[in-house]
Design a protein around this motif. Structure first.
Motif, PDB file in Angstrom:
ATOM      1  N   CYS A 194       0.837  -1.206   0.000  1.00 43.04           N
ATOM      2  CA  CYS A 194       0.000   0.000   0.000  1.00 43.04           C
ATOM      3  C   CYS A 194       0.872   1.257   0.000  1.00 43.04           C
ATOM      4  N   HIS A 195       1.100   1.843   1.188  1.00 36.09           N
ATOM      5  CA  HIS A 195       1.853   3.105   1.252  1.00 36.09           C
ATOM      6  C   HIS A 195       3.310   2.927   1.648  1.00 36.09           C
ATOM      7  N   GLU A 196       3.858   1.708   1.516  1.00 44.42           N
ATOM      8  CA  GLU A 196       5.262   1.496   1.877  1.00 44.42           C
ATOM      9  C   GLU A 196       6.167   2.471   1.121  1.00 44.42           C
ATOM     10  N   SER A 197       5.846   2.700  -0.148  1.00 46.60           N
ATOM     11  CA  SER A 197       6.694   3.601  -0.941  1.00 46.60           C
ATOM     12  C   SER A 197       6.665   5.010  -0.356  1.00 46.60           C
ATOM     13  N   SER A 198       5.506   5.423   0.155  1.00 50.46           N
ATOM     14  CA  SER A 198       5.409   6.752   0.771  1.00 50.46           C
ATOM     15  C   SER A 198       6.262   6.797   2.024  1.00 50.46           C
ATOM     16  N   GLY A 199       6.113   5.764   2.860  1.00 48.15           N
ATOM     17  CA  GLY A 199       6.885   5.719   4.098  1.00 48.15           C
ATOM     18  C   GLY A 199       8.380   5.757   3.811  1.00 48.15           C
ATOM     19  N   SER A 200       8.815   4.953   2.833  1.00 47.60           N
ATOM     20  CA  SER A 200      10.250   4.904   2.502  1.00 47.60           C
ATOM     21  C   SER A 200      10.744   6.277   2.058  1.00 47.60           C
ATOM     22  N   ALA A 201      10.030   6.882   1.106  1.00 46.97           N
ATOM     23  CA  ALA A 201      10.502   8.150   0.542  1.00 46.97           C
ATOM     24  C   ALA A 201      10.436   9.280   1.575  1.00 46.97           C
ATOM     25  N   LEU A 202       9.385   9.314   2.374  1.00 46.63           N
ATOM     26  CA  LEU A 202       9.238  10.421   3.326  1.00 46.63           C
ATOM     27  C   LEU A 202      10.223  10.295   4.484  1.00 46.63           C
ATOM     28  N   THR A 203      10.473   9.064   4.939  1.00 46.26           N
ATOM     29  CA  THR A 203      11.442   8.886   6.020  1.00 46.26           C
ATOM     30  C   THR A 203      12.816   9.380   5.584  1.00 46.26           C
ATOM     31  N   GLU A 204      13.170   9.023   4.364  1.00 47.10           N
ATOM     32  CA  GLU A 204      14.494   9.396   3.861  1.00 47.10           C
ATOM     33  C   GLU A 204      14.633  10.914   3.669  1.00 47.10           C
ATOM     34  N   THR A 205      13.578  11.548   3.181  1.00 44.56           N
ATOM     35  CA  THR A 205      13.710  12.964   2.789  1.00 44.56           C
ATOM     36  C   THR A 205      13.243  13.942   3.862  1.00 44.56           C
ATOM     37  N   LEU A 206      12.222  13.559   4.640  1.00 42.75           N
ATOM     38  CA  LEU A 206      11.715  14.474   5.660  1.00 42.75           C
ATOM     39  C   LEU A 206      11.996  13.974   7.073  1.00 42.75           C
ATOM     40  N   GLY A 207      12.337  12.697   7.197  1.00 42.08           N
ATOM     41  CA  GLY A 207      12.698  12.162   8.505  1.00 42.08           C
ATOM     42  C   GLY A 207      11.549  11.512   9.244  1.00 42.08           C
ATOM     43  N   VAL A 208      10.343  11.611   8.714  1.00 41.89           N
ATOM     44  CA  VAL A 208       9.179  10.976   9.326  1.00 41.89           C
ATOM     45  C   VAL A 208       8.375  10.347   8.191  1.00 41.89           C
ATOM     46  N   GLY A 209       8.025   9.078   8.329  1.00 38.72           N
ATOM     47  CA  GLY A 209       7.363   8.374   7.241  1.00 38.72           C
ATOM     48  C   GLY A 209       5.868   8.611   7.173  1.00 38.72           C
ATOM     49  N   LYS A 210       5.440   9.796   7.541  1.00 40.21           N
ATOM     50  CA  LYS A 210       4.009  10.111   7.558  1.00 40.21           C
ATOM     51  C   LYS A 210       3.802  11.470   6.900  1.00 40.21           C
ATOM     52  N   GLY A 398       9.116  25.933  -0.123  1.00 40.20           N
ATOM     53  CA  GLY A 398       8.955  25.917   1.335  1.00 40.20           C
ATOM     54  C   GLY A 398       7.592  25.432   1.781  1.00 40.20           C
ATOM     55  N   ASN A 399       7.037  24.473   1.033  1.00 44.46           N
ATOM     56  CA  ASN A 399       5.684  24.005   1.354  1.00 44.46           C
ATOM     57  C   ASN A 399       5.656  22.838   2.345  1.00 44.46           C
ATOM     58  N   VAL A 400       6.544  22.853   3.299  1.00 42.55           N
ATOM     59  CA  VAL A 400       6.503  21.849   4.365  1.00 42.55           C
ATOM     60  C   VAL A 400       6.668  22.573   5.697  1.00 42.55           C
ATOM     61  N   GLY A 401       5.831  22.199   6.653  1.00 40.90           N
ATOM     62  CA  GLY A 401       6.005  22.755   7.988  1.00 40.90           C
ATOM     63  C   GLY A 401       5.472  24.163   8.148  1.00 40.90           C
ATOM     64  N   ARG A 402       4.457  24.510   7.395  1.00 44.76           N
ATOM     65  CA  ARG A 402       3.730  25.755   7.670  1.00 44.76           C
ATOM     66  C   ARG A 402       2.260  25.543   7.323  1.00 44.76           C
ATOM     67  N   PRO A 403       1.374  26.369   7.889  1.00 43.91           N
ATOM     68  CA  PRO A 403      -0.062  26.128   7.704  1.00 43.91           C
ATOM     69  C   PRO A 403      -0.466  26.107   6.233  1.00 43.91           C
ATOM     70  N   ARG A 621       9.389  22.331  11.682  1.00 51.14           N
ATOM     71  CA  ARG A 621      10.358  22.341  10.584  1.00 51.14           C
ATOM     72  C   ARG A 621      11.675  21.703  11.033  1.00 51.14           C
ATOM     73  N   ARG A 622      11.543  20.654  11.838  1.00 50.71           N
ATOM     74  CA  ARG A 622      12.719  19.869  12.201  1.00 50.71           C
ATOM     75  C   ARG A 622      12.668  18.581  11.404  1.00 50.71           C
ATOM     76  N   PHE A 623      13.799  18.197  10.829  1.00 50.03           N
ATOM     77  CA  PHE A 623      13.796  17.048   9.916  1.00 50.03           C
ATOM     78  C   PHE A 623      14.780  15.991  10.411  1.00 50.03           C
ATOM     79  N   PRO A 624      14.277  14.976  11.122  1.00 51.70           N
ATOM     80  CA  PRO A 624      15.182  13.966  11.692  1.00 51.70           C
ATOM     81  C   PRO A 624      15.678  12.961  10.656  1.00 51.70           C
ATOM     82  N   THR A 625      16.313  13.470   9.607  1.00 53.00           N
ATOM     83  CA  THR A 625      16.890  12.608   8.566  1.00 53.00           C
ATOM     84  C   THR A 625      18.343  12.312   8.916  1.00 53.00           C
ATOM     85  N   ALA A 626      19.008  11.619   8.014  1.00 51.95           N
ATOM     86  CA  ALA A 626      20.420  11.271   8.240  1.00 51.95           C
ATOM     87  C   ALA A 626      21.268  12.522   8.445  1.00 51.95           C
TER      88      ALA A 626
END
Ligand code: MGD
Ligand code: MGD
Ligand code: MO
Length: 762
Positions: A194-210, A398-403, A621-626
């Motif tokens: 299902c959304h494994e691809s979303s989880g993988s890509a978001l974890t890597e790039t934003l640090g949270v798979g959601k 900058g469309n992440v982490g703001r209303p 706007r904190r990104f717990p990535t690598a």
């Protein structure tokens, strides 16, 4: 009175095709849902049950994961939610007499629709070695049997423990603890498909798979791109949110190979004027993209934005402040897109340069942008790179982490996101295992386990011999139906905890057990009194769910109880867990969770009113990535190569189904009635291939390891994107090769299958 289950299996004998509709919901929707509900439940139960869906003191709708609005003062009527409830709260029953009348061979010949229509399972049954039927077995004996089979394995990795996304947080947490105490991380789940691809890509790039948006963000934004999603059918309550957004001035761009009714126009049945008239136009722009073209589309949008920024640096096309402060990888990304091959973009997307330029104008006019997506983006070979490109696109402005801005993967099952949060994962993080081990005084296994596809391979090769499913319908949901069936049939034991009969039960291992259980709508009484459970929706909101209906049989266990029964037999002395206390009061499980899973502090108290889980990218706007930054990535422009004379098939859901559960045989919005073996293709493509609307064909998929065939589909000329076609899941799953999976996420490519047609045998 409710109606008895149909004895006759209608199959596809009366299939009828009409022109597709262009408006979703409205009066027809209300009528159709009530008809199905009354058929299954009768009038009184229908009214009593539907009023409790998604209410603060009621149960969480077992349908989709779209969030409730915070104002839950009145029921939000949703046609497909009502069908999901009716399917579970039905008065029809499957007991021992049913299994005596129907040998397994007979069940195997029935349609998914017929199997599901028979009603709720009420007593445990077993198929003994060589047996032709399922026969009754006592509860204790059934648990003993499963525990003994598991205990007899010389390697815990020889067992596979599947989960479907309806399992509550409490049951999921207890279940993964049982499995890890047993000694394996073999916890495949429906997410893998299902959304494994979303989880993988978001974890890597934003640090949270959601996702990074809340409902209020959808309500108040400037532009929403809806990619590869059919909300009119699969997330109908999302249409209400889109209506609010439009009322507040948002524009909507729909990116889809099909002009889905729910994306185009919407009549809200909640409004007085909502059941008549033409409804509200939802999509302001429809990009009829080719299947698998989204990676190219997002690269094209990115390239054009970079170009505009260079042309007019004063115009703040890009959010350079955000890019400098919060991201890395921008220069490599920009350099890569500088030589984008526009011929490739056109070939991949099927869109014109003008369509892309107009969309860029929409983007430039929007201060706040949200991208929503579902299976149309996640089930391709290049899905993870595609979703990385969605992130690149969002980061540029900058469309992440703001209303009013962010990434919105729209989840499927009502608690699929929660199950992951609770540790249903074949590759858990070290931090999770550390916390789990510390809480329960044991050493959880660290070896990665099998996901869904690897589980099938392991069962096929004989290295896994025991299969246990906490819900779901593994056989029908998995790719390559014949390969999956052969894998299950090789098992020594297959056991399912299920509410309804389904295809998985028709392919037993040497020994097979079905354990019926309570569903969301059922009252759950345990030693310490009535229990509630909790779930997490697609936007990270956690809330309680309480069933009120008398259970279909007096002694049906909850999923938690099944887990506790097995755990007491199998792993009682391996951890400090008190399984009896956890079963007696689910608050005890929530207390454990509050100490193991971050964000769940004081869980048992807070769940009563519900709460939103923290999300670092969204909130701070904190990104717990690598690297601690949001990451621009470089992805090669790939697309599926479709040889001459072939089409690219995607498999999708009809309006009358919930995954493998078939509510009815109509797909009203697409004009299909009383049948499901249809293949939607463009009239010009059909003509070019020497076929026409109405022809019966076998659909043949082509892959490195050979061909697969799905017999006898009726061709339907339909306005799909050229070069592509569509058929329903799960009928078409036989065509999806087991080894055709997405890079990184290993998700089956259910939306990218190369096929050709052959005239069907008369
Ligand atoms: N009533 C109902 N509700 C459900 C479900 C259900 O079966 N029935 N299932 C639940 C689950 S588990 C899930 S995951 C969700 C699924 O929700 P969706 O993802 O909406 O489900 P699908 O029917 O698979 O639809 C995929 C959509 O993507 C489009 N599409 C296919 N390929 C591509 C592509 O390459 N690019 C783009 N842009 N679009 C593409 C299809 O035309 C279709 O509109 O719904 C959940 N809700
Ligand atoms: N070709 C193709 N294949 C796909 C997809 C696709 O788009 N195309 N989509 C994929 C996706 S997104 C998903 S999520 C998977 C779905 O895969 P699954 O989650 O495995 O499938 P479902 O059809 O949702 O499972 C239905 C069964 O769950 C059981 N059930 C229902 N409620 C409960 C409950 O409360 N407790 C228990 N114990 N059992 C219950 C019933 O027995 C019912 O028969 O399929 C995937 N497969
Ligand atoms: Mo899903």
């Amino acid at each position: 009175m409710h109606k008895a289950a149909p004895a006759h299996d209608p199959g596809d004998d009366e299939l009828e095709v009409r022109p597709p509709q262009t408006v979703a919901a409205g009066a027809a929707a209300v009528g159709h849902a009530l008809e199905i509900a009354v058929e299954q439940m009768g009038v009184r139960r229908t009214l009593g049950t539907l009023l409790r869906v998604n209410q603060v003191d009621g149960f969480d709708c077992p349908g989709c994961a779209w969030p409730e609005s915070t104002d839950r003062s009145h029921a939000e009527f949703c046609e497909n939610g009502a069908k999901a409830v009716a399917e579970e709260a039905t008065r029809r029953r499957v007991g021992a007499d049913f299994f005596a009348r129907h040998p397994i061979a007979d069940l195997a010949g029935r349609s998914d629709y017929w199997l599901g229509q028979q009603g709720r399972l009420t007593q445990p049954v077993v198929r003994r070695p060589g047996g032709t039927h399922y026969e009754p077995i006592g509860w204790a004996e059934a648990y003993d049997l499963i525990a003994a089979e598991l205990a007899a394995l010389d390697d815990p990795d020889g067992a596979v423990f599947y989960t479907s996304g309806r399992t509550s947080n409490e049951a999921a947490f207890a279940y993964q603890l049982l499995v890890r105490a047993f000694g394996t991380n073999n916890l495949p789940d429906c997410s893998n498909m299902c959304h494994e691809s979303s989880g993988s890509a978001l974890t890597e790039t934003l640090g949270v798979g959601k996702g990074t948006v809340l409902l209020d963000d959808i309500h108040d934004t400037d532009l929403i791109l809806i990619c590869g999603q059919n909300p009119g059918t699969n997330h109908p309550r999302m249409l209400t949110a889109l209506e609010v957004a439009k009322g507040n001035g948002a524009r909507i761009v729909a990116v889809n190979p099909l002009p889905e009714a729910g994306l185009m126009r919407f009549r809200n049945p909640q409004h007085v004027g909502g059941v008549v008239g033409r409804g509200m136009a939802l999509a302001d722009r429809f990009l009829q993209i080719r299947v698998n073209g989204d990676l190219a589309l997002f690269q094209a949008l990115g390239a054009r934005l970079l170009e505009e920024d260079r042309r007019d640096p004063a115009r703040s096309v890009l959010d350079h402040g955000f890019i400098a402060e919060h991201t890395d990888g921008f220069d490599a990304y920009a350099a890569h897109l500088a030589d984008l091959d526009w011929d490739e973009v056109e070939a991949a997307t099927g869109l014109t340069r003008a369509e892309i330029d107009e969309t860029v104008a929409d983007v430039l006019a929007a201060d706040r942008i949200i991208v929503c997506w579902a299976m149309g983006l996640t089930q391709h070979r290049n899905s993870v790179p595609t979703i990385r490109e969605v992130v690149n696109f969002l980061l540029l402005r900058g469309n992440v982490g703001r209303p009013g801005a962010g990434a919105c993967p729209v989840r499927g099952h009502s608690n699929v996101q929660g199950d992951r949060t609770m540790g249903i994962h074949e590759r858990p993080s070290g931090a999770f295992l550390d916390a789990l081990g510390a809480e329960f005084g044991f050493d959880p296994p660290r070896r990665p386990g099998h996901d869904t596809v690897d589980s099938i391979r392991a069962m096929r090769s004989g290295s896994a011999r025991t299969f246990l499913a906490m819900g779901g319908n593994f056989l029908a949901a998995a790719p390559d139906t014949d390969a999956t069936a052969a894998a299950l049939a090789r098992c020594r034991l297959t056991a399912s905890v299920s509410t309804k009969l389904n295809r998985t039960h028709t392919v037993p291992g040497e020994v097979a057990v079905i354990l019926p259980c309570l569903g969301r709508t059922d009252r759950d009484e345990q030693a310490d009194g009535p229990q509630h459970v909790s779930v997490e929706d697609s936007m990270g909101m956690v809330h309680a769910s309480r069933g009120r209906l008398a259970p279909p049989a007096p002694d049906l266990p909850s999923e938690v109880e099944v887990v506790a029964e097995l755990a007491r037999r199998l792993v009682a002395d391996r951890t400090t867990a008190d399984w009896t206390a956890m079963q007696a009061d689910y608050g005890t499980i929530r207390d454990h969770i509050s100490r193991v899973v971050p964000g769940f502090e004081d869980y048992d108290r807070r769940v009563v009113d519900g709460f939103t889980l923290p999300n670092a990218p969204r909130d701070h706007r904190r990104f717990p990535t690598a690297t601690g930054k949001a990451r621009f990535t470089v992805n090669p422009l790939t697309r599926v190569d479709v040889p001459e004379g072939r089409l690219l098939l995607q498999t999708l859901r009809s309006h009358d189904q919930y995954n493998t559960t078939i509510y009815g045989l109509d797909d009203r919005y697409r004009g299909i009635r009383r049948g499901r073996r249809v293949l939607f293709a463009h009239a010009d493509d059909l003509a070019a291939l020497g076929f026409a609307d109405g022809d019966r064909v076998d659909v043949v998929s082509e892959w490195d390891d050979g061909e697969r065939r799905a017999p006898s589909f009726r061709l339907v000329a339909y306005p799909v994107a050229r070069g592509t076609c569509a058929a329903y899941f799960p009928e078409a799953n036989v065509l999806v090769p087991l080894d055709s999976t997405a890079e990184v996420s290993n998700t089956p490519t259910s939306k990218s299958v190369v096929v050709r047609f052959e005239p069907a045998a008369p």
